[in-house]
Write a protein that holds these residues in place. Structure first.
Motif, PDB file in Angstrom:
ATOM      1  N   PRO A 195      11.352  13.045   0.408  1.00  0.00           N
ATOM      2  CA  PRO A 195       9.943  13.428   0.261  1.00  0.00           C
ATOM      3  C   PRO A 195       9.417  13.402  -1.177  1.00  0.00           C
ATOM      4  CG  PRO A 195      11.292  15.387   0.479  1.00  0.00           C
ATOM      5  CD  PRO A 195      12.225  14.221   0.621  1.00  0.00           C
ATOM      6  N   ASP A 196      10.300  13.270  -2.163  1.00  0.00           N
ATOM      7  CA  ASP A 196       9.878  13.449  -3.546  1.00  0.00           C
ATOM      8  C   ASP A 196       9.571  12.149  -4.280  1.00  0.00           C
ATOM      9  OD1 ASP A 196      10.197  16.202  -3.274  1.00  0.00           O
ATOM     10  OD2 ASP A 196      12.333  16.078  -3.755  1.00  0.00           O
ATOM     11  N   VAL A 197       9.655  10.993  -3.587  1.00  0.00           N
ATOM     12  CA  VAL A 197       9.305   9.712  -4.209  1.00  0.00           C
ATOM     13  C   VAL A 197       8.240   9.032  -3.359  1.00  0.00           C
ATOM     14  CG1 VAL A 197      11.518   9.339  -5.351  1.00  0.00           C
ATOM     15  CG2 VAL A 197      11.209   8.578  -2.993  1.00  0.00           C
ATOM     16  N   PRO A 198       7.386   8.217  -3.963  1.00  0.00           N
ATOM     17  CA  PRO A 198       6.365   7.517  -3.180  1.00  0.00           C
ATOM     18  C   PRO A 198       6.989   6.492  -2.244  1.00  0.00           C
ATOM     19  CG  PRO A 198       6.345   6.780  -5.471  1.00  0.00           C
ATOM     20  CD  PRO A 198       7.270   7.944  -5.415  1.00  0.00           C
ATOM     21  N   HIS A 199       6.394   6.350  -1.068  1.00  0.00           N
ATOM     22  CA  HIS A 199       6.821   5.362  -0.088  1.00  0.00           C
ATOM     23  C   HIS A 199       5.746   4.285   0.003  1.00  0.00           C
ATOM     24  CE1 HIS A 199      10.296   7.547   1.860  1.00  0.00           C
ATOM     25  NE2 HIS A 199       9.790   8.456   1.046  1.00  0.00           N
ATOM     26  N   VAL A 200       6.168   3.023  -0.007  1.00  0.00           N
ATOM     27  CA  VAL A 200       5.246   1.890  -0.048  1.00  0.00           C
ATOM     28  C   VAL A 200       5.514   0.974   1.133  1.00  0.00           C
ATOM     29  CG1 VAL A 200       4.515  -0.138  -1.375  1.00  0.00           C
ATOM     30  CG2 VAL A 200       5.106   1.995  -2.569  1.00  0.00           C
ATOM     31  N   ASN A 240       9.357  -0.037  12.710  1.00  0.00           N
ATOM     32  CA  ASN A 240       9.022   0.128  11.288  1.00  0.00           C
ATOM     33  C   ASN A 240       8.451   1.511  11.039  1.00  0.00           C
ATOM     34  OD1 ASN A 240       7.601  -3.240  11.210  1.00  0.00           O
ATOM     35  ND2 ASN A 240       9.739  -2.619  11.076  1.00  0.00           N
ATOM     36  N   LEU A 241       7.592   1.963  11.942  1.00  0.00           N
ATOM     37  CA  LEU A 241       6.949   3.267  11.820  1.00  0.00           C
ATOM     38  C   LEU A 241       7.979   4.391  11.864  1.00  0.00           C
ATOM     39  CD1 LEU A 241       4.095   4.541  11.638  1.00  0.00           C
ATOM     40  CD2 LEU A 241       4.102   4.677  14.127  1.00  0.00           C
ATOM     41  N   THR A 242       8.952   4.267  12.754  1.00  0.00           N
ATOM     42  CA  THR A 242      10.012   5.269  12.843  1.00  0.00           C
ATOM     43  C   THR A 242      10.784   5.371  11.535  1.00  0.00           C
ATOM     44  OG1 THR A 242      10.269   4.927  15.231  1.00  0.00           O
ATOM     45  CG2 THR A 242      12.121   5.920  14.066  1.00  0.00           C
ATOM     46  N   GLY A 243      11.116   4.225  10.949  1.00  0.00           N
ATOM     47  CA  GLY A 243      11.839   4.226   9.684  1.00  0.00           C
ATOM     48  C   GLY A 243      11.049   4.890   8.572  1.00  0.00           C
ATOM     49  N   ILE A 244       9.737   4.660   8.558  1.00  0.00           N
ATOM     50  CA  ILE A 244       8.883   5.286   7.540  1.00  0.00           C
ATOM     51  C   ILE A 244       8.844   6.797   7.724  1.00  0.00           C
ATOM     52  CG2 ILE A 244       6.502   5.521   6.728  1.00  0.00           C
ATOM     53  CD1 ILE A 244       6.145   2.523   7.424  1.00  0.00           C
ATOM     54  N   GLN A 245       8.642   7.230   8.953  1.00  0.00           N
ATOM     55  CA  GLN A 245       8.537   8.665   9.219  1.00  0.00           C
ATOM     56  C   GLN A 245       9.821   9.389   8.846  1.00  0.00           C
ATOM     57  OE1 GLN A 245       7.478   8.135  13.341  1.00  0.00           O
ATOM     58  NE2 GLN A 245       5.316   8.557  12.991  1.00  0.00           N
ATOM     59  N   VAL A 246      10.953   8.817   9.214  1.00  0.00           N
ATOM     60  CA  VAL A 246      12.236   9.439   8.888  1.00  0.00           C
ATOM     61  C   VAL A 246      12.488   9.381   7.387  1.00  0.00           C
ATOM     62  CG1 VAL A 246      14.730   9.260   9.187  1.00  0.00           C
ATOM     63  CG2 VAL A 246      13.218   8.960  11.157  1.00  0.00           C
ATOM     64  N   GLY A 247      12.171   8.242   6.766  1.00  0.00           N
ATOM     65  CA  GLY A 247      12.375   8.099   5.336  1.00  0.00           C
ATOM     66  C   GLY A 247      11.558   9.094   4.531  1.00  0.00           C
ATOM     67  N   VAL A 276       0.847  -1.193   0.000  1.00  0.00           N
ATOM     68  CA  VAL A 276       0.000   0.000   0.000  1.00  0.00           C
ATOM     69  C   VAL A 276       0.880   1.241   0.000  1.00  0.00           C
ATOM     70  CG1 VAL A 276      -0.176   0.007   2.525  1.00  0.00           C
ATOM     71  CG2 VAL A 276      -1.914   1.171   1.166  1.00  0.00           C
ATOM     72  N   ARG A 277       0.463   2.238  -0.782  1.00  0.00           N
ATOM     73  CA  ARG A 277       1.189   3.507  -0.784  1.00  0.00           C
ATOM     74  C   ARG A 277       0.933   4.222   0.535  1.00  0.00           C
ATOM     75  NH1 ARG A 277       1.869   7.534  -5.920  1.00  0.00           N
ATOM     76  NH2 ARG A 277       2.971   9.231  -4.854  1.00  0.00           N
ATOM     77  N   ILE A 278       2.002   4.719   1.143  1.00  0.00           N
ATOM     78  CA  ILE A 278       1.902   5.264   2.498  1.00  0.00           C
ATOM     79  C   ILE A 278       1.425   6.702   2.472  1.00  0.00           C
ATOM     80  CG2 ILE A 278       3.219   5.845   4.575  1.00  0.00           C
ATOM     81  CD1 ILE A 278       5.128   3.518   3.813  1.00  0.00           C
ATOM     82  N   ASP A 279       0.391   6.961   3.277  1.00  0.00           N
ATOM     83  CA  ASP A 279      -0.039   8.322   3.566  1.00  0.00           C
ATOM     84  C   ASP A 279      -0.303   8.403   5.061  1.00  0.00           C
ATOM     85  OD1 ASP A 279      -2.488   7.057   3.984  1.00  0.00           O
ATOM     86  OD2 ASP A 279      -3.354   7.719   2.081  1.00  0.00           O
ATOM     87  N   ASP A 280      -0.832   9.507   5.525  1.00  0.00           N
ATOM     88  CA  ASP A 280      -1.036   9.671   6.963  1.00  0.00           C
ATOM     89  C   ASP A 280      -2.026   8.662   7.515  1.00  0.00           C
ATOM     90  OD1 ASP A 280       0.781  11.721   6.966  1.00  0.00           O
ATOM     91  OD2 ASP A 280      -0.713  13.338   6.945  1.00  0.00           O
ATOM     92  N   ASP A 281      -3.033   8.284   6.720  1.00  0.00           N
ATOM     93  CA  ASP A 281      -4.001   7.285   7.182  1.00  0.00           C
ATOM     94  C   ASP A 281      -3.331   5.928   7.384  1.00  0.00           C
ATOM     95  OD1 ASP A 281      -6.064   9.124   7.159  1.00  0.00           O
ATOM     96  OD2 ASP A 281      -6.733   8.580   5.134  1.00  0.00           O
ATOM     97  N   VAL A 282      -2.453   5.536   6.463  1.00  0.00           N
ATOM     98  CA  VAL A 282      -1.746   4.268   6.593  1.00  0.00           C
ATOM     99  C   VAL A 282      -0.838   4.289   7.815  1.00  0.00           C
ATOM    100  CG1 VAL A 282      -0.026   2.756   5.519  1.00  0.00           C
ATOM    101  CG2 VAL A 282      -1.859   3.759   4.130  1.00  0.00           C
ATOM    102  N   LEU A 283      -0.163   5.413   8.044  1.00  0.00           N
ATOM    103  CA  LEU A 283       0.670   5.537   9.249  1.00  0.00           C
ATOM    104  C   LEU A 283      -0.158   5.327  10.502  1.00  0.00           C
ATOM    105  CD1 LEU A 283       2.964   8.604   8.431  1.00  0.00           C
ATOM    106  CD2 LEU A 283       3.632   6.213   8.559  1.00  0.00           C
TER     107      LEU A 283
END
Length: 393
Positions: A138-143, A126-133, A102-109
């Motif tokens: 910021p310019d590429v989609p995070h999945v 895992n959540l920490t890694g996503i937030q920092v990443g 799933v593509r990550i947005d604030d709802d997924v977080l």
């Protein structure tokens, strides 16, 4: 330009990463940041046949990822020229919410955070890694790619605990499994190598964490880990299967709190609790030195493996392939031999010479013409995550 995916696996005190070419299957760079938050951290970056190591304090995950990005810029390959189309994040627990990437947005977080009680050792990291990443790239989609996704559609018979239904539904108690990305990759690789898509397979993912799966025609029908990654096989520091009443006994008669029992079951049990060591290489060393506790501990470990092989063959109504993967499964011939000992009646046996071969390549270790094909298939969760991220985009 080749499209690449940066894969990030953030642990409680570590970050593993790879820059992957999903189409070709190559890792263009990889590395590890470990001992985050300790007095001295360790950073290892591999690229272009060279290894760069640094020993310095890494205060937090943000600092760790900044160091990683600096190494890409300094040593290469240059991320600005690497054609990154996505950042793929490993997330252990997706619960009932996700059966695929799933593509990550604030709802997924928010959902990942809500599910943290079901994987308290993993999801917060895992959540920490996503937030920092997301902050640093910021310019590429995070999945997000979930360990539980492969097991999201287990048959009800396998996924449901015999617990009061209202309680189970209220608190989301069911079997979710884990290591699903690895089980999916290995079972698909075995099917590809054997040229069949109708196989009845058992995959044994044996590392410090360990799990088994039963897979029929590419679909998971059972798995050993349950509500959390604690259930199932004996692991490095986790009990695996244990009578739930042990909790009541230790609380009532041992005066232990829930948190103390949680710590005992997850961090002080398994091979470490039985032998004093959670690394099987050390357990073998102890056995060679005549340590009886280590001998018994290894026996408990392999006995549990045989139980799961037999039970999953029964669940599937037969067995075509048994695959070993992950650090122990890929490298420990003694464990592999112990796991199949006495299972000749199921058609499961190994060739001793083939079993002793050390290789990073997928291989068959059963005798020619054996009824069940026994394989060693190195897992590649990073490649699987990269490909799932690409499939989503």
């Amino acid at each position: 330009m080749t499209a690449t995916v940066l894969v990030i696996n953030s642990g409680s005190s570590s970050i593993k990463y790879q820059l992957v070419d999903p189409e070709g299957g190559q890792a263009l760079a990889s590395g590890l940041v470990e001992r985050i938050g300790e007095a001295e951290g360790h950073i290892e970056h591999k690229a272009g046949g060279q290894v760069t190591e640094r020993y310095e304090r890494v205060s937090d995950h943000g600092e760790g990822l900044r160091q990683v990005l600096a190494l890409f810029e300094e040593v290469g390959p240059d991320l600005a020229e690497a054609g990154i189309v996505a950042v793929g994040h490993r997330v252990v627990m997706g619960g009932s919410a996700y059966d695929g990437p799933v593509r990550i947005d604030d709802d997924v977080l928010g959902v990942i955070e809500e599910l943290s009680p079901l994987a308290p050792l993993h999801n917060p990291a895992n959540l920490t890694g996503i937030q920092v990443g997301r902050m640093l790239l910021p310019d590429v989609p995070h999945v997000a790619v979930f360990d539980t996704a492969f097991f999201r559609n287990l048959p009800d018979d396998a996924a449901t605990y015999a617990l009061d239904r209202e309680v189970a539904e209220k608190f989301s108690v069911r079997r979710y499994g884990a290591h699903g990305t690895s089980h999916q990759y290995v079972s698909a690789k075995a099917a590809e190598m054997l040229g069949r898509d109708d196989l009845k397979q058992i995959v044994l993912h044996l590392g410090n964490g360990a799990s088994a799966s039963a897979v029929v025609g590419g679909r998971a029908v059972d798995t050993s880990m349950g509500l959390t990654p604690l259930e199932g096989l004996v692991m490095g520091t986790r009990t695996g299967d244990i009578d739930a009443a042990v909790v009541f006994h230790l609380a009532r008669n041992g005066g232990m709190s829930v948190d103390e029992i949680d710590n005992l079951f997850n961090k002080r049990s398994g091979l470490k609790g039985l032998t004093g060591e959670n690394d099987l290489r050390e357990v073998h060393r102890l056995i060679d030195a005549g340590d009886e506790n280590a001998r018994v501990g290894l026996g408990v470990y392999t006995h549990r493996l045989r139980k799961y092989i037999g039970s999953y063959a029964a669940v599937m109504g037969g067995l075509d392939v048994l695959s070993f993967t992950a650090g122990v499964g890929e490298n420990d011939d003694v464990v592999r031999a112990g796991a199949v000992k006495g299972l000749e009646f199921l058609g499961v046996e190994i060739d001793l010479e083939k079993n002793q071969v050390r290789s990073k390549e997928p291989r068959v270790i059963s005798p020619d013409g054996a009824r069940v094909t026994v394989m060693v298939i190195p897992t590649n969760e990073e490649l699987a995550i990269a490909r799932q991220a690409m499939s989503l985009l």
